[in-house]
Design a protein around this motif. Structure first.
Motif, PDB file in Angstrom:
ATOM      1  N   GLY A 159     -16.372  -2.943 -31.464  1.00 25.73           N
ATOM      2  CA  GLY A 159     -15.797  -3.951 -30.594  1.00 25.73           C
ATOM      3  C   GLY A 159     -16.238  -5.377 -30.841  1.00 25.73           C
ATOM      4  N   TYR A 160     -17.180  -5.605 -31.765  1.00 22.20           N
ATOM      5  CA  TYR A 160     -17.719  -6.950 -31.940  1.00 22.20           C
ATOM      6  C   TYR A 160     -17.444  -7.482 -33.344  1.00 22.20           C
ATOM      7  CZ  TYR A 160     -19.980  -5.992 -27.529  1.00 22.20           C
ATOM      8  OH  TYR A 160     -20.199  -5.694 -26.208  1.00 22.20           O
ATOM      9  N   CYS A 161     -16.939  -8.709 -33.400  1.00 21.58           N
ATOM     10  CA  CYS A 161     -16.555  -9.355 -34.655  1.00 21.58           C
ATOM     11  C   CYS A 161     -17.786  -9.559 -35.542  1.00 21.58           C
ATOM     12  CB  CYS A 161     -15.876 -10.687 -34.355  1.00 21.58           C
ATOM     13  SG  CYS A 161     -15.305 -11.576 -35.817  1.00 21.58           S
ATOM     14  N   ARG A 162     -17.651  -9.275 -36.827  1.00 18.86           N
ATOM     15  CA  ARG A 162     -18.760  -9.408 -37.763  1.00 18.86           C
ATOM     16  C   ARG A 162     -19.017 -10.859 -38.150  1.00 18.86           C
ATOM     17  NH1 ARG A 162     -19.420  -4.950 -35.756  1.00 18.86           N
ATOM     18  NH2 ARG A 162     -20.057  -3.126 -36.958  1.00 18.86           N
ATOM     19  N   HIS A 163     -18.193 -11.779 -37.694  1.00 17.23           N
ATOM     20  CA  HIS A 163     -18.398 -13.199 -37.982  1.00 17.23           C
ATOM     21  C   HIS A 163     -19.530 -13.768 -37.133  1.00 17.23           C
ATOM     22  CE1 HIS A 163     -16.807 -17.549 -37.318  1.00 17.23           C
ATOM     23  NE2 HIS A 163     -17.630 -17.534 -38.359  1.00 17.23           N
ATOM     24  N   MET A 164     -19.284 -13.893 -35.837  1.00 14.28           N
ATOM     25  CA  MET A 164     -20.277 -14.464 -34.923  1.00 14.28           C
ATOM     26  C   MET A 164     -20.455 -13.622 -33.661  1.00 14.28           C
ATOM     27  SD  MET A 164     -21.568 -17.323 -36.248  1.00 14.28           S
ATOM     28  CE  MET A 164     -22.090 -18.395 -34.902  1.00 14.28           C
ATOM     29  N   GLY A 165     -19.979 -12.363 -33.708  1.00  8.95           N
ATOM     30  CA  GLY A 165     -20.221 -11.444 -32.605  1.00  8.95           C
ATOM     31  C   GLY A 165     -19.259 -11.546 -31.443  1.00  8.95           C
ATOM     32  N   GLY A 166     -18.103 -12.197 -31.650  1.00  7.52           N
ATOM     33  CA  GLY A 166     -17.122 -12.282 -30.580  1.00  7.52           C
ATOM     34  C   GLY A 166     -16.644 -10.910 -30.137  1.00  7.52           C
ATOM     35  N   ASP A 167     -16.258 -10.792 -28.865  1.00  5.22           N
ATOM     36  CA  ASP A 167     -15.811  -9.528 -28.285  1.00  5.22           C
ATOM     37  C   ASP A 167     -14.322  -9.343 -28.595  1.00  5.22           C
ATOM     38  OD1 ASP A 167     -15.077  -7.356 -26.749  1.00  5.22           O
ATOM     39  OD2 ASP A 167     -16.146  -8.020 -24.960  1.00  5.22           O
ATOM     40  N   GLY A 183      -8.981   9.114 -24.700  1.00  2.00           N
ATOM     41  CA  GLY A 183      -8.050   9.095 -23.574  1.00  2.00           C
ATOM     42  C   GLY A 183      -6.636   9.362 -24.046  1.00  2.00           C
ATOM     43  N   LEU A 184      -5.692   9.287 -23.123  1.00  2.00           N
ATOM     44  CA  LEU A 184      -4.289   9.470 -23.478  1.00  2.00           C
ATOM     45  C   LEU A 184      -3.831   8.321 -24.367  1.00  2.00           C
ATOM     46  CD1 LEU A 184      -2.682  10.637 -20.102  1.00  2.00           C
ATOM     47  CD2 LEU A 184      -3.128  12.036 -22.124  1.00  2.00           C
ATOM     48  N   ALA A 185      -3.136   8.660 -25.447  1.00  2.00           N
ATOM     49  CA  ALA A 185      -2.691   7.639 -26.399  1.00  2.00           C
ATOM     50  C   ALA A 185      -1.805   6.599 -25.740  1.00  2.00           C
ATOM     51  CB  ALA A 185      -1.960   8.312 -27.561  1.00  2.00           C
ATOM     52  N   ARG A 186      -0.970   7.014 -24.803  1.00  2.00           N
ATOM     53  CA  ARG A 186      -0.015   6.090 -24.187  1.00  2.00           C
ATOM     54  C   ARG A 186      -0.715   4.949 -23.459  1.00  2.00           C
ATOM     55  NH1 ARG A 186       1.707  10.472 -19.554  1.00  2.00           N
ATOM     56  NH2 ARG A 186       0.017  10.019 -18.064  1.00  2.00           N
ATOM     57  N   ASP A 187      -1.948   5.170 -22.996  1.00  2.00           N
ATOM     58  CA  ASP A 187      -2.641   4.151 -22.229  1.00  2.00           C
ATOM     59  C   ASP A 187      -3.115   2.981 -23.091  1.00  2.00           C
ATOM     60  OD1 ASP A 187      -2.263   5.608 -19.922  1.00  2.00           O
ATOM     61  OD2 ASP A 187      -4.215   6.597 -20.005  1.00  2.00           O
ATOM     62  N   PHE A 188      -3.048   3.140 -24.419  1.00  2.00           N
ATOM     63  CA  PHE A 188      -3.456   2.067 -25.319  1.00  2.00           C
ATOM     64  C   PHE A 188      -2.258   1.347 -25.946  1.00  2.00           C
ATOM     65  CE2 PHE A 188      -6.839   5.347 -25.487  1.00  2.00           C
ATOM     66  CZ  PHE A 188      -7.891   4.597 -24.996  1.00  2.00           C
ATOM     67  N   LYS A 189      -1.051   1.761 -25.577  1.00  2.00           N
ATOM     68  CA  LYS A 189       0.154   1.262 -26.242  1.00  2.00           C
ATOM     69  C   LYS A 189       0.885   0.221 -25.391  1.00  2.00           C
ATOM     70  CE  LYS A 189       1.126   5.352 -29.110  1.00  2.00           C
ATOM     71  NZ  LYS A 189       1.545   4.723 -30.355  1.00  2.00           N
ATOM     72  N   ASP A 190       0.188  -0.871 -25.072  1.00  3.29           N
ATOM     73  CA  ASP A 190       0.814  -1.913 -24.260  1.00  3.29           C
ATOM     74  C   ASP A 190       0.723  -3.289 -24.903  1.00  3.29           C
ATOM     75  OD1 ASP A 190      -1.869  -2.361 -24.037  1.00  3.29           O
ATOM     76  OD2 ASP A 190      -1.943  -2.303 -21.843  1.00  3.29           O
ATOM     77  N   GLY A 191       0.368  -3.317 -26.202  1.00  2.00           N
ATOM     78  CA  GLY A 191       0.302  -4.589 -26.901  1.00  2.00           C
ATOM     79  C   GLY A 191      -0.959  -5.377 -26.672  1.00  2.00           C
ATOM     80  N   LYS A 192      -1.953  -4.786 -26.017  1.00  2.00           N
ATOM     81  CA  LYS A 192      -3.206  -5.483 -25.727  1.00  2.00           C
ATOM     82  C   LYS A 192      -4.383  -4.735 -26.349  1.00  2.00           C
ATOM     83  CE  LYS A 192      -1.430  -6.935 -21.198  1.00  2.00           C
ATOM     84  NZ  LYS A 192      -1.649  -6.874 -19.728  1.00  2.00           N
ATOM     85  N   PRO A 193      -5.477  -5.439 -26.646  1.00  2.00           N
ATOM     86  CA  PRO A 193      -6.689  -4.741 -27.076  1.00  2.00           C
ATOM     87  C   PRO A 193      -7.392  -4.113 -25.874  1.00  2.00           C
ATOM     88  CG  PRO A 193      -7.079  -7.103 -27.023  1.00  2.00           C
ATOM     89  CD  PRO A 193      -5.631  -6.906 -26.670  1.00  2.00           C
ATOM     90  N   HIS A 194      -7.931  -2.909 -26.080  1.00  2.00           N
ATOM     91  CA  HIS A 194      -8.584  -2.171 -24.992  1.00  2.00           C
ATOM     92  C   HIS A 194     -10.040  -1.907 -25.347  1.00  2.00           C
ATOM     93  CE1 HIS A 194      -4.936  -1.098 -22.632  1.00  2.00           C
ATOM     94  NE2 HIS A 194      -4.359  -1.350 -23.787  1.00  2.00           N
ATOM     95  N   ALA A 195     -10.901  -1.994 -24.341  1.00  2.00           N
ATOM     96  CA  ALA A 195     -12.324  -1.726 -24.514  1.00  2.00           C
ATOM     97  C   ALA A 195     -12.637  -0.290 -24.127  1.00  2.00           C
ATOM     98  CB  ALA A 195     -13.151  -2.683 -23.665  1.00  2.00           C
ATOM     99  N   VAL A 196     -13.425   0.390 -24.959  1.00  2.00           N
ATOM    100  CA  VAL A 196     -13.929   1.730 -24.659  1.00  2.00           C
ATOM    101  C   VAL A 196     -15.427   1.743 -24.930  1.00  2.00           C
ATOM    102  CG1 VAL A 196     -13.842   4.184 -25.222  1.00  2.00           C
ATOM    103  CG2 VAL A 196     -11.733   2.828 -25.252  1.00  2.00           C
TER     104      VAL A 196
END
Length: 392
Positions: free
Chosen positions: A63-71, A28-41
């Motif tokens: 998107g999933y943490c290798r520790h215990m699978g957190g999102d 997607g457009l790079a600007r749409d990911f530049k708001d200081g938040k994590p984004h899901a794709v």
């Protein structure tokens, strides 16, 4: 031996590839990911997390943490890392866990899947390869001159459409499909040619709109010259010259997709217009919006077909259908190991469709349609009935 001309043709539905294509994919457009938040794709049968670090760079991980699978997409951006919402393991864009706030040390094996990224034509691209190879920067789509200069081009109008029940090859097949432009998009393709070579597949087309229907490209005053090239399996740049009643507009259309599953993908398309000399920004942006709507309607016309058609591995073709099998052979290179790419998959191939017969028939059909439409209009006109009260 049976006569093949008397045998019933069957459809081979085939099976979907067991892997996703190797190459550059646009998120997607790079600007749409530049708001200081994590984004899901949603991508490649799973989920990615995208975020911006303190240097303005974008990171992309599984998107999933290798520790215990957190999102991780539900986590928090903390400096240059994304923190898991489950136990706050903090991951860097290189795929390494940088910090576990409650632990003395980070396990040496604390690594996750990271994607190499590039900003190209204002969009975020990532490299995907089932073999795990380093990104091939030599096959990136070209940088479009001045496309980021808002004095020269209008701002991007970007849209996404999730597609269910279709493999993304359905989208690729359109590269060689001359006839569908008449039946689906309501245009006369007057010239149609394809060139495949290395990692690129190009469609050259000239067309004019049909006067008997509305929607899509159906406008008798609309003339298009189009050059559309796929750079790899999932990113197309379409240069368009639109002549509407003698007013020429240069349009750039980005047509890209990312596979989300074996029979689903996210279609994305973006439009920008080169600002015509002498027009103010408001008028130029209005033109851009009009063309974005028009080409968007065209994509939705395709979507209506994809969502209802059957997959076909053995299409029955006529001469005017173009090099469908050759295109699919070109496309296959992105679904095999690099060592298994055969020379014919990347060899230069050219084919020009003779549109003479098709346009002769279509012109007659449209003329018949126009006569029928006119007759229906005349029949719908009701003569006023004179009453005794109204008589003089």
């Amino acid at each position: 031996m049976a006569d093949p001309t008397t045998q019933t043709r069957t459809l081979d539905h085939g099976t979907q590839p067991e892997r996703f294509a190797r190459g550059w994919h646009c998120l997607g457009l790079a600007r749409d990911f530049k708001d200081g938040k994590p984004h899901a794709v949603e991508a490649f049968g799973g989920k990615l997390v995208v975020w911006e670090n303190t240097k303005g760079e974008l990171g992309v991980l599984d998107g999933y943490c290798r520790h215990m699978g957190g999102d991780l997409t539900q986590g928090t951006v903390k400096g240059d890392e994304v923190g898991c919402p489950f136990h706050d393991w903090r991951w860097g864009a290189d795929g390494r866990c940088k910090q576990i706030p409650y632990a003395r040390r980070v396990p040496l094996r604390a690594r996750t899947k990271a994607y190499e990224t590039v900003i190209r034509n204002d969009s975020l691209l990532i490299w995907h390869d089932p073999e795990g190879s380093k990104a091939d920067y030599d096959i990136l789509p070209p940088e479009l001159p001045d496309v980021s200069n808002r004095e020269i081009y209008t701002d991007w109008i970007w849209n996404t459409v999730p597609i269910k029940g279709s493999h993304c090859r359905e989208l690729i097949d359109n590269v060689v499909d001359m006839a569908h432009f008449y039946y689906v998009h309501f245009a006369f393709p007057t010239d149609f040619r394809n060139v495949f070579e290395d990692h690129t597949a190009t469609q050259y087309m000239a067309s004019k709109g049909r006067p008997d229907v509305a929607g899509g490209y159906g406008d008798a005053d609309m003339f298009l010259k189009s050059e559309a090239t796929y750079y790899g399996p999932a990113y197309m740049i379409n240069w368009l010259e639109v002549d509407y009643k003698g007013f020429i507009t240069e349009v750039i259309l980005i047509n890209c997709h990312i596979p989300t599953g074996p029979d689903s993908f996210l279609l994305q398309y973006g439009i920008t217009v080169k600002k015509p000399e002498g027009l103010d920004d408001k008028t130029a942006n209005f033109i851009g919006k009009k063309y974005a709507d028009m080409f968007g309607d065209g994509f939705l016309q395709d979507v209506a077909i994809w969502e209802n058609k059957a997959p076909v591995q053995n299409p029955l073709l006529c001469e005017e259908d173009g090099p469908v099998y050759q295109l699919r052979r070109w496309y296959e290179q992105f679904y095999v190991d690099v060592a298994d790419i055969e020379p014919e998959m990347r060899a230069r191939f050219e084919f020009e469709v003779d549109t003479t017969k098709a346009n002769e028939f279509w012109q007659e059909e449209v003329a018949d349609n126009l006569r029928r439409i006119e007759a229906e209009k005349e029949a719908s006109v009701v003569e006023p009935v004179e009453t005794s009260e109204g008589a003089s």
